[in-house]
Motif scaffolding. Structure first.
Motif, PDB file in Angstrom:
ATOM      1  N   LYS A  56       0.827  -1.202   0.000  1.00 54.79           N
ATOM      2  CA  LYS A  56       0.000   0.000   0.000  1.00 54.79           C
ATOM      3  C   LYS A  56       0.866   1.258   0.000  1.00 54.79           C
ATOM      4  O   LYS A  56       0.598   2.206  -0.751  1.00 54.79           O
ATOM      5  N   LEU A 111      -5.360   8.324   0.194  1.00 61.25           N
ATOM      6  CA  LEU A 111      -5.926   7.008   0.465  1.00 61.25           C
ATOM      7  C   LEU A 111      -6.219   6.313  -0.859  1.00 61.25           C
ATOM      8  O   LEU A 111      -6.765   6.932  -1.779  1.00 61.25           O
ATOM      9  N   THR A 137      -8.451   3.625  -2.839  1.00 61.56           N
ATOM     10  CA  THR A 137      -9.800   3.080  -2.700  1.00 61.56           C
ATOM     11  C   THR A 137     -10.127   2.158  -3.876  1.00 61.56           C
ATOM     12  O   THR A 137      -9.407   2.127  -4.870  1.00 61.56           O
ATOM     13  N   ILE A 165      -8.843  12.387   5.319  1.00 65.92           N
ATOM     14  CA  ILE A 165      -8.310  11.106   4.863  1.00 65.92           C
ATOM     15  C   ILE A 165      -8.407  10.070   5.978  1.00 65.92           C
ATOM     16  O   ILE A 165      -8.708   8.890   5.731  1.00 65.92           O
ATOM     17  N   ASP A 171     -10.327   6.629   5.604  1.00 62.36           N
ATOM     18  CA  ASP A 171      -9.561   5.412   5.832  1.00 62.36           C
ATOM     19  C   ASP A 171     -10.310   4.484   6.784  1.00 62.36           C
ATOM     20  O   ASP A 171     -10.391   3.271   6.583  1.00 62.36           O
ATOM     21  N   GLU A 172     -10.873   5.060   7.831  1.00 64.77           N
ATOM     22  CA  GLU A 172     -11.644   4.266   8.792  1.00 64.77           C
ATOM     23  C   GLU A 172     -12.876   3.658   8.130  1.00 64.77           C
ATOM     24  O   GLU A 172     -13.227   2.494   8.370  1.00 64.77           O
TER      25      GLU A 172
END
Length: 318
Positions: free
Chosen positions: A51, A69, A71, A204, A208-209
């Motif tokens: 990542k 991030l 996705t 972000i 992310d969460e």
């Protein structure tokens, strides 16, 4: 209406045939050459190292140091963003990609479509697609940056790879600005389902969460890491697409169509009858995009390779 291009199944069901050229999207039909992917990318959960490598490659390609991030496509971010803050009044600069307004409404936002940048001011959340789909309208980065002083703004740069000067990514990182980037369109690998969100650290972190620990598969991360660092391929592809966009416009004129606009990845034309134009192309098993709000607009992507270009020429000249 949440109608989309890429609905090739509908074309096959309606017209038959098995050898379709799908020009109903803005996906590059000469994709980045996919490298050999180690079996571990399919059998193991994606690693933090993979990542991090993909994010580093994306930051370099998009010329930004801002938080980012990865996705499952830009679409995943479009679905999440309306849900990470309390719903209020949203304005979308349109007509444009209809998922933005649809996702906002589904999350409880009051959505109004507007037609000029100045009408976005004062909204709790504003959305601009830059360059815009389907007409290719574009807005200077400085003008969009000014909007962040008054409202939170989402700038969807999914078709921005060939036009880096439009991007706000180099100045991202401050509150009030969220930028979406699509990997699959320019690199012709939409099936990977990969996109990036760029913004301030708080935004972000929230996304992310919401996205969870493994939103992107390991193979997609590896392929993107290589592709995003291959600047020679990107530069050559941009030049090719620009030349081919002009070729498409010239062919469209032979059919009596007028250029409305577009980008290096798709073209939009004014036709006497969009449904008839779509059916004309479909007789040659070429699928195109029409719109529920226009009886005359037809959009096509660019063919991939000599055989596809010849078929498009026959369809438009016949």
């Amino acid at each position: 209406m949440r109608d989309h291009g890429g609905n090739i199944d509908a074309a096959v069901a309606r017209f038959g045939g098995t050898d379709w050229i799908d020009l109903s999207t803005g996906i590059n039909r000469v994709p980045y050459p996919v490298p050999v992917v180690p079996i571990g990318d399919w059998t193991m959960l994606p690693t933090n190292a993979a990542k991090s490598a993909a994010l580093a490659a994306a930051r370099a390609a998009y010329r930004t140091d801002a938080p980012m991030l990865a996705t499952a496509g830009a679409q995943a971010a479009i679905q999440m963003i309306p849900r990470f803050t309390v719903p209020g009044k949203a304005r979308v600069l349109g007509p444009t990609y209809n998922e933005h307004a649809a996702a906002l409404r589904a999350a409880g936002w009051q959505v109004r479509q507007v037609t000029s940048l100045d009408q976005l001011a004062g909204a709790d959340l504003a959305v601009v697609v830059n360059p815009n789909k389907p007409d290719g309208r574009s807005y200077a980065a400085a003008d969009l940056q000014d909007l962040t002083k008054e409202t939170r703004i989402v700038v969807d740069e999914s078709f921005g790879d060939p036009q880096p000067d439009l991007s706000l990514a180099p100045s991202a990182g401050a509150p009030g600005l969220i930028i979406l980037r699509s990997f699959g369109k320019f690199y012709g690998l939409a099936g990977l389902r990969l996109g990036f969100v760029i913004g301030c650290s708080d935004d972000i972190a929230r996304l992310d969460e919401m996205a969870g620990p493994w939103p992107v598969n390991g193979a997609a991360l590896r392929i993107a890491t290589q592709a995003l660092t291959d600047r020679a391929w990107a530069e050559a592809t941009t030049l090719r697409l620009r030349a081919e966009a002009a070729m498409a416009d010239a062919l469209a004129k032979t059919a009596g169509w007028t250029v409305v606009g577009g980008t290096e990845l798709f073209r939009l034309y004014e036709t006497p009858d969009a449904k008839a134009a779509q059916e004309r192309l479909a007789q040659h098993q070429i699928w195109s995009r029409i719109f529920p709000y226009s009886a005359h607009w037809l959009r096509i992507g660019l063919p991939g390779g000599e055989a596809e270009w010849k078929r498009l020429a026959r369809a438009l000249e016949g």
